[in-house]
Design an enzyme around this catalytic site. Structure first.
Site, PDB file in Angstrom:
ATOM      1  N   TYR A 144      -9.952   5.668 -12.231  1.00 19.27           N
ATOM      2  CA  TYR A 144      -9.749   6.522 -10.880  1.00 19.27           C
ATOM      3  C   TYR A 144      -9.440   7.978 -10.907  1.00 19.27           C
ATOM      4  CZ  TYR A 144      -7.898   1.568  -9.885  1.00 19.27           C
ATOM      5  OH  TYR A 144      -8.029   0.331  -9.917  1.00 19.27           O
ATOM      6  N   GLU A 198       3.635  -6.857   1.573  1.00 26.11           N
ATOM      7  CA  GLU A 198       2.967  -7.298   0.266  1.00 26.11           C
ATOM      8  C   GLU A 198       3.334  -5.872  -0.802  1.00 26.11           C
ATOM      9  OE1 GLU A 198      -0.686  -8.540   1.012  1.00 26.11           O
ATOM     10  OE2 GLU A 198      -0.091 -10.182   2.005  1.00 26.11           O
ATOM     11  N   PRO A 199       4.348  -5.176  -0.941  1.00 27.28           N
ATOM     12  CA  PRO A 199       4.478  -4.279  -1.867  1.00 27.28           C
ATOM     13  C   PRO A 199       4.206  -4.448  -3.326  1.00 27.28           C
ATOM     14  CG  PRO A 199       6.671  -5.080  -1.522  1.00 27.28           C
ATOM     15  CD  PRO A 199       5.869  -5.926  -0.588  1.00 27.28           C
ATOM     16  N   GLY A 212       0.733  -1.240   0.031  1.00 24.58           N
ATOM     17  CA  GLY A 212      -0.010   0.083   0.011  1.00 24.58           C
ATOM     18  C   GLY A 212       0.784   1.257  -0.014  1.00 24.58           C
ATOM     19  N   CYS A 239     -14.125   3.687 -28.281  1.00 26.34           N
ATOM     20  CA  CYS A 239     -15.270   4.508 -28.344  1.00 26.34           C
ATOM     21  C   CYS A 239     -15.911   4.607 -27.252  1.00 26.34           C
ATOM     22  CB  CYS A 239     -15.994   3.641 -29.195  1.00 26.34           C
ATOM     23  SG  CYS A 239     -15.354   3.529 -31.047  1.00 26.34           S
ATOM     24  N   GLU A 240     -15.408   5.221 -25.960  1.00 26.50           N
ATOM     25  CA  GLU A 240     -15.946   5.764 -24.796  1.00 26.50           C
ATOM     26  C   GLU A 240     -15.581   7.073 -24.583  1.00 26.50           C
ATOM     27  OE1 GLU A 240     -17.385   3.830 -22.495  1.00 26.50           O
ATOM     28  OE2 GLU A 240     -17.302   1.674 -23.292  1.00 26.50           O
ATOM     29  N   ARG A 275       2.821  -1.583  -6.163  1.00 27.42           N
ATOM     30  CA  ARG A 275       3.043  -0.436  -6.871  1.00 27.42           C
ATOM     31  C   ARG A 275       4.502   0.145  -6.499  1.00 27.42           C
ATOM     32  NH1 ARG A 275      -1.389   3.240  -7.877  1.00 27.42           N
ATOM     33  NH2 ARG A 275      -2.368   1.984  -6.048  1.00 27.42           N
TER      34      ARG A 275
END
Ligand code: LLP
Length: 415
Positions: free
Chosen positions: A318, A274-275, A239, A344-345, A277
């Site tokens: 996000y 538990e890294p 995290g 196409c969004e 990112r």
């Protein structure tokens, strides 16, 4: 700190010009720096060296076999959340004795595969999951090493989609039921209770929530142990955030390490972390080419890239910020553009309202800090083969995942 640097105006990864990679491999492509990845891995380990610690890299952040192999060689274990990630880790040569299986729901075949492989620990998140794991373990005549993931109810003050320890979250067993869950686990003959786990969220910029979680978890760990549970592992999850360039710098690995060391001083336990990112985000960029530079109503400028939300979902999902830079020496001047993808969004915006040097069709640009949750969240939406992945080391580069082809899009389908 990373190894994507300008030399004579042009953007390189280590000693390789990104232009050369685009010419050889095409775009879009994820490009990773071995030097950056290794540096992050070592800095992280050094920051936590005071603890009896096993770092388990969260495979979901970036699961390419080449990345897993590099981290495995550095002594990292792995945090997996599916049978697919188990397969990846084992294929990369991981030691099963350093694999932790997290996740709020695990299928029977996934539990079975992990038990057969002999992983270090299952992090169970409900009483019902304990029963399911017990049944599978007994059918295989094994005992499953189990930790219970508890929700410590700390507010990690991060994006609501990636906060996992709020009282409203689906993750973990509520702290109030933890003791009962441990008692239940001890009754099940297929389980060997070995640990206590938590994970409070992702892209957390301050150490305070980690300290709060570590203190609460330590107290619970000691209480459970005093109550007769032979706990050995305290797993604090991942995290820690990284700088994306749009806000204050997050706490450093050193700050994090010091805070954990203080909160856990003299605790007789193996600490798992538990890294994800933190290790890979800055080690990767998404390399893409501008297809069209157009003007919309009211003169609004759009640069349409050949990468879209299917390749890098974070901005659309996000509202995440990724710095954008041209690969060639930036042209003089600047203008405000929406860097968008071809999907196409309307949500397919990689970088809204960004002030950038003027861009023209054919230009190469990178989205920085895309190594984590970039390729691993990519899809084939809109019939778009997923990008190639390239690993740079010094003056050399290697395609570590070839670009998908249109045949990959229909593989396994029948008329
Ligand atoms: N452990 C568990 C149990 C997790 O659920 C996660 C991430 C990690 C470790 C690694 O967390 P990290 O160190 O990477 O923050 N897709 C989102 C992030 C989702 C994180 C999910 N869980 C994003 O792109 O920001």
């Amino acid at each position: 700190m990373n190894h994507f640097v300008r030399r004579r105006g042009e953007l390189y990864c280590e000693r390789v010009p990104l232009l050369r990679i685009a010419q050889r491999v095409g775009t879009p492509a994820y490009v990773y720096s071995t030097a950056t990845l290794m540096r992050h891995a070592r800095v992280f380990r050094a920051a936590l060296r005071g603890l009896d610690m096993l770092p388990c890299y969260a495979v979901k952040a970036a699961g390419n076999l080449a990345i897993l192999r590099l981290l495995s060689d550095e002594g990292f274990g792995f945090d997996i959340v599916s049978g697919g990630e188990l397969h990846r880790a084992l294929r990369a040569g991981a030691d099963p004795g350093r694999i932790v299986f997290s996740g709020v729901g695990k299928r029977e075949d996934e539990l079975r595969a992990a038990l057969r492989a002999g992983i270090l620990q299952f992090n169970c998140e409900s009483e019902e999951e304990l029963e399911q794991l017990d049944a599978v373990a007994r059918s295989l005549r094994r005992r499953a090493p189990v930790a219970i993931r508890v929700n410590p109810a700390v507010d990690a003050r991060t994006h609501p989609y990636i906060a996992t320890a709020l009282a409203t979250s689906k993750f973990g067993v509520p702290a109030s039921r933890a003791r009962a869950a441990f008692r239940r686990a001890e009754e099940l003959p297929g389980l060997a209770v070995v640990g206590l786990a938590c994970h409070i969220g992702s892209q957390i910029g301050e150490v305070r929530p980690f300290i709060e979680a570590a203190r609460k978890m330590r107290a619970l760990f000691e209480e459970l142990r005093a109550g007769g549970h032979a706990l050995r592992h305290l797993d604090l999850g991942g995290g820690l955030g990284v700088p994306y360039g749009d806000g204050p710098d997050p706490a450093s690995p050193e700050d994090y390490g010091r805070a954990l060391a203080r909160a856990l001083r003299a605790l007789d336990a193996r600490i798992l972390v538990e890294p994800g990112r933190l290790l890979v985000a800055n080690a990767g960029v998404l390399l893409t080419r501008i297809l069209v530079s157009k003007r919309g109503a009211g003169g609004r400028r759009f640069a349409v890239a050949d990468a879209g939300m299917n390749d890098l979902l974070r901005p659309a999902l996000y509202g995440a910020y990724h710095a954008v830079e041209p690969v060639a020496r930036p042209r003089a001047g600047s203008e405000v553009v929406d860097l968008v993808g071809p999907v196409c969004e309307s949500a397919d915006v990689l970088a809204p309202r960004r002030r950038l040097p003027p861009l023209e069709s054919g230009d190469l640009v990178v989205l920085r800090t895309a190594g984590a949750y970039g390729m691993s969240m990519a899809s084939q939406y809109n019939g778009r083969p997923r990008p190639a992945e390239v690993l740079v080391s010094g003056a050399r580069f290697r395609v570590v995942r070839r670009r998908e082809t249109v045949d990959d899009l229909v593989r396994g389908e029948t008329v």
